[in-house]
Design an enzyme around this catalytic site. Structure first.
Site, mmCIF file in Angstrom:
data_model
loop_
_atom_site.group_PDB
_atom_site.id
_atom_site.type_symbol
_atom_site.label_atom_id
_atom_site.label_comp_id
_atom_site.label_asym_id
_atom_site.label_seq_id
_atom_site.Cartn_x
_atom_site.Cartn_y
_atom_site.Cartn_z
ATOM 1 N N SER A 214 0.840 -1.200 0.000
ATOM 2 C CA SER A 214 0.000 0.000 0.000
ATOM 3 C C SER A 214 0.877 1.252 0.000
ATOM 4 O O SER A 214 1.701 1.428 -0.882
ATOM 5 C CB SER A 214 -0.970 -0.035 1.186
ATOM 6 N N ASP A 340 -8.488 -5.163 -4.408
ATOM 7 C CA ASP A 340 -7.836 -4.128 -3.600
ATOM 8 C C ASP A 340 -8.762 -2.949 -3.325
ATOM 9 O O ASP A 340 -8.680 -2.309 -2.277
ATOM 10 C CB ASP A 340 -6.592 -3.608 -4.329
ATOM 11 N N HIS A 455 -7.840 -5.326 0.071
ATOM 12 C CA HIS A 455 -6.603 -4.598 0.313
ATOM 13 C C HIS A 455 -5.958 -5.107 1.601
ATOM 14 O O HIS A 455 -6.618 -5.243 2.634
ATOM 15 C CB HIS A 455 -6.923 -3.111 0.436
#
Length: 599
Positions: A214, A340, A455
């Site tokens: 991320s 995600d 995610h």
């Protein structure tokens, strides 16, 4: 138990203890450090040396980090240090501290001699540049980013560290008075410390891989692009984030700096006076002056990620798209999770996760409009049309909700990752390029049945949680974790995820511009897991059709921010009038078009 058995057991334990290698006190540039040696079995043998809380730099509020001055005697590196100062999840208090630039090291050891010349993997955590720590979330002292499983299974050294986040890490006035990127410079200082000191721990300073997820993945990307890291990084892995991600670069830092300054009572008309005032303001007040809105916000939530990296003309000297020559000799793995965007979709369109609530066309169009402001009404309509083509044949709520998630996944993760892969491949000299899609479905029972990998779902597998806490996982989860650790650590060792100490379930072929090869990582990985042209139709739309649409300049084609409300976070600016100018360039280095992707 007989006397002979007792004697034999005692002798066995003594021999195991005698044969088990361990580092003991290690001399670093700051002084001696001593961690703990953890045996991996009751009878000794293999073990792991663990060092927690080694200082690598110091920093004053809103200033660049400096080398740590060192210490007297031997530092007992046995406990994680507090995270860098940040807001709590509820955003009504803070935790952590300013004195936070510490790192942690895991070194696997064999039976007879200490490890030597091992590959080094340096982890950069995510958290929207707003939260996080080098050890990660903690449940009963089971830390998410515990490096033991990666280190011992892959026979590599693992390093994690803290860096400053939120306003303290990324507040910028867009000029020399407060250039920002303090968190990125913290990361660089940690990488440089590893380069200078890791040989003393048995690591190879010429074989450093940085990896992250991320915001950490975008940080990895930015570190490879920065000229400050020339010669420091051999390889890199970005999991769900790149420097080209729309949430990775703040184009209007002054807007947000003024917002913070107003809230803490600092002047806003002169950036020099503003910076001087902010530097002497209570760091906790600075941290709490910003709140990320997660309910009823006018725009997609990523538009409110205020304190993120900036193009400062120095550490990040230019638009990232222009810096890929700096990665020509850095091997790279980059990929995303297949859903995600779900985490962000649940904030932007809450009905996505509510079985008794419906997603409407209006909901989706509003979301699309918020992500396509730069191209105005034409961009919004073209995007809406291509993503809703399947709705005529399948107007079910499941299909509509999956469309919302797919759209956010594409915009925030897939498209920037694909463009970055193409840029890396196009500029590569000795560097190799690999791509993946993580598709192992989320284990969250509250999610819809159609849910894929959300995610951050990949983190538990990369860090070996199915082995560290086996009761919470299935055999298929351990298979995924074993494969990911093998691919990741082989890559760190050789630059090829197939070549190293760990066997892999199938051959992972490199990415090509013509075919866009990628490995689909799920519970069963076979030769059929190597695929091509991920979401080709949508990639072509974003890279070609959408890109050539005119960028709007008139108010009639832009979304107008709602009236200011002092109780909520300010609305992001809707045009370019306040954007900080890019450092001057000549024609030879003007913004490049992305490398051609084969369709």
């Amino acid at each position: 138990m007989g006397r002979l058995e007792v004697l034999f057991l005692g002798l066995t334990c003594c021999l195991a203890a005698a044969c088990a290698a361990k580092l003991g006190a290690v001399y670093t540039e700051g002084g001696f450090v001593e961690g703990v040696n953890k045996k991996l079995s009751l009878l000794g043998g293999d073990s792991v040396d663990i060092f927690k809380g080694i200082p690598f730099a110091t920093a004053k509020t809103l200033e660049n980090p400096q080398r740590h001055p060192g210490w007297q005697g031997t530092l007992k590196a046995t406990n994680f240090k507090k995270r860098c100062l940040q807001a709590t999840i509820t955003q009504d208090n803070t935790y952590g501290q300013e004195d936070c630039l510490y790192l942690n090291i895991w070194v696997p050891q064999g039976r007879k001699q200490v490890s030597h010349n091992l590959p080094v993997m340096v982890w950069i955590y995510g958290g929207a540049f707003l939260m996080g720590s080098g050890q990660g979330a903690n449940f009963l002292k089971n830390y998410l980013y515990d490096g033991e499983e990666i280190a011992t299974r892959g026979n590599v050294i693992v390093v994690t560290f803290n860096y400053r986040v939120g306003p303290l890490g990324f507040l910028s006035t867009g000029d020399a008075n407060l250039p920002g990127n303090f968190g990125l410079r913290d990361q660089h200082m940690a990488i440089a410390w590893v380069k200078r000191n890791i040989a003393a721990f048995g690591g190879d300073p010429d074989n450093i891989t940085i990896f992250g997820e991320s915001a950490g993945a975008a940080s990895v990307s930015l570190q490879t692009l920065s000229p400050y890291n020339k010669g420091l990084i051999r390889r890199a892995i970005s999991q769900s984030g790149m420097a080209l991600s729309p949430w990775a670069i703040q184009k209007n830092p002054l807007f947000w700096a003024k917002t913070i300054a107003k809230k803490v009572g600092c002047p806003t008309e002169d950036t020099g006076k503003m910076a001087a005032c902010l530097k002497i303001t209570d760091p906790r007040a600075l941290t709490l002056a910003y709140k990320l809105p997660v309910k009823k916000q006018e725009y997609p939530v990523v538009h409110y990620l205020a304190f993120i990296p900036v193009i400062d003309g120095d550490f990040i000297p230019d638009d990232p798209i222009n810096l890929y020559n700096n990665t020509a000799d850095i091997d790279y793995i980059a990929g995303i999770n297949n859903m995600d965007g779900h985490l962000f979709a649940t904030i932007d369109v809450p009905a996505v996760d509510k079985t008794k609530q419906t997603v409407t066309e209006e909901d989706f169009y509003r979301l699309v409009s918020g992500h396509t402001v730069a191209k105005g009404l034409k961009g919004a309509q073209a995007t809406f049309d291509i993503y809703t083509e399947s709705w005529a044949q399948d107007p079910s709520q499941e299909n509509m909700k999956k469309t919302v998630v797919a759209f956010e996944t594409d915009v925030l993760f897939l498209i920037p990752t694909e463009i970055a892969l193409a840029q890396h491949k196009a500029h590569a000299k000795s560097a190799k390029t690999y791509s993946y899609l993580f598709s192992h479905p989320s284990r969250m029972p509250i999610y819809p049945k159609w849910m894929g990998a959300d995610h951050a779902d990949d983190l538990q597998y990369v860090f070996g949680k199915p082995f560290a806490t086996p009761l919470g996982y299935r055999p298929q989860d351990r298979a995924v974790s074993k494969a990911m650790i093998a691919y990741w650590t082989n890559f760190a060792r050789s630059g090829d995820p197939n070549m190293g100490n760990s066997p892999v379930p199938t051959h992972w072929y490199p990415y090509t511009l013509e075919n866009g090869n990628y490995l689909d990582i799920t519970k069963t990985i076979t030769s059929a897991s190597m695929k091509e042209h991920l979401r080709e139709k949508f990639l072509k739309f974003w890279a070609v059709t959408f890109e050539v649409l005119p960028t709007v300049t008139g108010d009639q084609d832009t979304l107008t921010p709602p009236e200011d409300d002092s109780e909520v976070a300010p609305d992001p600016p809707s045009d370019d009038s306040q954007v900080v100018p890019v450092p001057p360039t000549d024609d030879s280095v003007e913004a490049q078009m992305p490398a051609t992707i084969g369709f």
